[in-house]
Write an enzyme that holds these catalytic residues in place. Structure first.
Site, short mmCIF file in Angstrom:
data_model
loop_
_atom_site.label_atom_id
_atom_site.label_comp_id
_atom_site.label_asym_id
_atom_site.label_seq_id
_atom_site.Cartn_x
_atom_site.Cartn_y
_atom_site.Cartn_z
N ASN A 7 0.86 -1.18 0.00
CA ASN A 7 0.00 0.00 0.00
C ASN A 7 0.90 1.23 0.00
O ASN A 7 1.48 1.58 1.02
CB ASN A 7 -0.90 -0.03 1.25
CG ASN A 7 -1.85 1.14 1.32
OD1 ASN A 7 -1.82 2.03 0.48
ND2 ASN A 7 -2.70 1.13 2.33
N ARG A 91 -2.82 -2.00 -3.30
CA ARG A 91 -3.97 -1.09 -3.18
C ARG A 91 -3.75 0.04 -4.16
O ARG A 91 -2.72 0.71 -4.11
CB ARG A 91 -4.02 -0.54 -1.76
CG ARG A 91 -5.17 0.40 -1.56
CD ARG A 91 -5.13 1.02 -0.19
NE ARG A 91 -6.33 1.79 0.03
CZ ARG A 91 -6.46 2.69 0.98
NH1 ARG A 91 -5.48 2.92 1.80
NH2 ARG A 91 -7.58 3.36 1.12
N HIS A 180 -12.31 3.93 0.22
CA HIS A 180 -12.29 2.91 1.29
C HIS A 180 -12.97 1.64 0.78
O HIS A 180 -13.56 0.88 1.55
CB HIS A 180 -13.05 3.36 2.57
CG HIS A 180 -12.43 4.51 3.30
ND1 HIS A 180 -13.18 5.51 3.87
CD2 HIS A 180 -11.14 4.80 3.57
CE1 HIS A 180 -12.38 6.38 4.46
NE2 HIS A 180 -11.13 5.97 4.29
N ARG A 241 -10.99 16.68 7.09
CA ARG A 241 -11.81 17.04 5.92
C ARG A 241 -13.19 17.49 6.37
O ARG A 241 -13.78 16.91 7.27
CB ARG A 241 -11.96 15.84 4.98
CG ARG A 241 -10.67 15.34 4.37
CD ARG A 241 -10.97 14.31 3.27
NE ARG A 241 -9.76 13.66 2.82
CZ ARG A 241 -9.48 12.37 3.01
NH1 ARG A 241 -10.34 11.57 3.63
NH2 ARG A 241 -8.36 11.85 2.56
N GLU A 385 -8.01 -4.31 5.49
CA GLU A 385 -7.88 -4.04 4.05
C GLU A 385 -6.80 -4.90 3.42
O GLU A 385 -6.92 -5.34 2.28
CB GLU A 385 -7.60 -2.55 3.84
CG GLU A 385 -8.79 -1.70 4.25
CD GLU A 385 -8.54 -0.21 4.24
OE1 GLU A 385 -8.63 0.37 3.17
OE2 GLU A 385 -8.25 0.35 5.30
#
Ligand code: AMP
Length: 397
Positions: A7, A91, A180, A241, A385
């Site tokens: 990743n 990823r 995600h 965010r 993940e």
């Protein structure tokens, strides 16, 4: 079969070597400050001490070489040769509208990743560098791309189209994608299995609440809506965010502060969320919670707003699916913050959601946290993940 999961971020690289026979992690690690002074690799073989390498990593190619050395190190390593690695799963952030399914990397896949640099300006270039570095380090070894946007690609048009002139979708593929994706895919799948739900029809809402946060709605594991959009900025209030906002706010700040659009977008991405709302206390939810406990009003309002927005999305997604069978919480806040889970569920009494306080006092494992007479099963499902990427990679090779 051993699968390496990579990743890559713009200046970091996380990896895990997973034994797919029992899905255990053989080793994992992190390269930090790639391309910056002070690069360092931290390698953690399972059941052994950590091993730190402080060496210059001018780019991801060098980082991958150091990872390969660490994995094969005579003292701290876990394999004798890279021949033991069956494949590498990566990823990859964005495939635009071209791919939704994971895919074995070839020249065309690399072209698509490159073409999507402007959709994922920080991640896609790093993801491509990671793939090319693995190709160089292990020629002929299959590399698999698992898209963070993949899960959201199943959304119907009414959910993914913005109400803007059609030409922008046609010319530039401007639409909602969702991110995600590997987490939402993994957690919704685990929730169906763990909750004993109908794999074809189960209506599941996944709340991935971490520093980045998003909600998804899926029926039988197929995404019908998700809260992030063209970029990860849309949707929930996050660590830094803003999430959903009236776009006119951008114009207003530009005019009042003499900033350009890029500067204001940077503020919405990096200086907003609970960090901005709390007056700059922190982007870390634990710090915000501690400040609230000390009586800080802005921290309290930031947390209340975060929870309120999650509850609103759950309500909206229940309407989108005309019902909900299960709600699953995951990621840093979702997995660890029992008070946050309870506060969100307190909004959902009208759905017949009832939390069992004793069952909710849990972390780190799959658990049902709702009361036996709750009309909706509420669960804690730790995300993984890396394992989701490894499973996809195994399936494809
Ligand atoms: P992630 O991005 O999934 O790694 O999640 C990171 C976020 O989870 C950080 O903001 C942490 O503060 C938050 N977090 C971790 N543990 C807790 C906790 N016990 N209570 C509240 N937030 C937590």
């Amino acid at each position: 079969m051993k699968i390496l999961v990579i990743n890559c971020g713009s200046s970091s690289l996380k990896y895990q070597l997973i034994d797919m026979d029992d899905e255990s992690v053989i080793a994992k690690g992190l390269c930090e400050r790639i391309g910056i002074d002070g690069s360092k690799l931290t390698h953690q073989p399972a059941g052994k001490d950590k091993f730190v390498v402080e060496k210059a990593m001018p780019n991801h190619t060098v980082a991958i070489e150091l990872v390969m050395d660490a994995l094969q190190d005579p003292e701290h390593g876990v394999i004798k040769s890279t021949e033991e690695i069956a494949a590498v799963g990566h990823r990859v952030l964005h495939a635009g509208t071209t791919y939704s399914e994971s895919i074995i990397v070839n020249e065309d896949v690399k072209r698509v990743i490159r073409e999507c640099f402007d959709l994922g300006p920080l991640h896609n270039p790093a993801n491509l560098m990671g793939i090319e570095a693995c190709e160089a380090a292990m020629p002929g070894k299959p590399n698999v791309a698992v898209w963070d946007t993949g899960f959201g690609m199943a959304m119907p048009e009414k959910a993914y189209l913005y109400a803007i002139p059609r030409e922008y979708y046609e010319k530039y593929s401007i639409r909602r994608y969702g991110f995600h994706g590997t987490s939402h895919m993994f957690v919704s799948g685990e929730a169906i299995k763990f909750g004993g739900l109908d794999p074809e029809k189960a209506k599941v809402i996944v709340c991935h609440l971490g520093n980045g946060a998003s909600v998804s709605a899926s029926i039988g594991g197929r995404c019908v809506d998700t809260s992030m959009g063209l970029t990860p900025l849309e949707g929930l209030i996050m660590g830094t965010r803003s999430g959903d906002i009236d776009p006119a706010v951008v114009q207003f700040i530009c005019n009042k502060e003499g900033k350009d659009v890029n500067e204001v977008l940077n503020i919405l991405n990096k200086k907003s969320g609970v960090l901005g709302m709390s007056g700059g206390i922190s982007s870390d939810f634990r710090d915000i919670e501690n400040a609230k406990k000390e009586g800080n009003h802005l921290a309290e309002v930031a947390l209340d707003a975060f929870i309120y927005r999650v509850a609103k999305y759950i309500g909206a997604y229940t309407a989108a699916m005309n019902g909900v069978d299960a709600i699953a919480f995951t990621a840093g806040v979702g997995e660890n913050d029992k008070a946050g889970r309870k506060a969100i569920c307190d909004y959902l009494g009208y759905l017949g959601v009832k939390i069992d306080d004793a069952a909710n006092d849990v972390r780190g494992k799959n658990a049902v946290i709702s009361a036996p007479d709750s009309k909706v099963k509420v669960m804690l499902i730790p995300t993984n993940e890396e394992l989701a990427i490894a499973r996809e990679t195994k399936r494809l090779i």
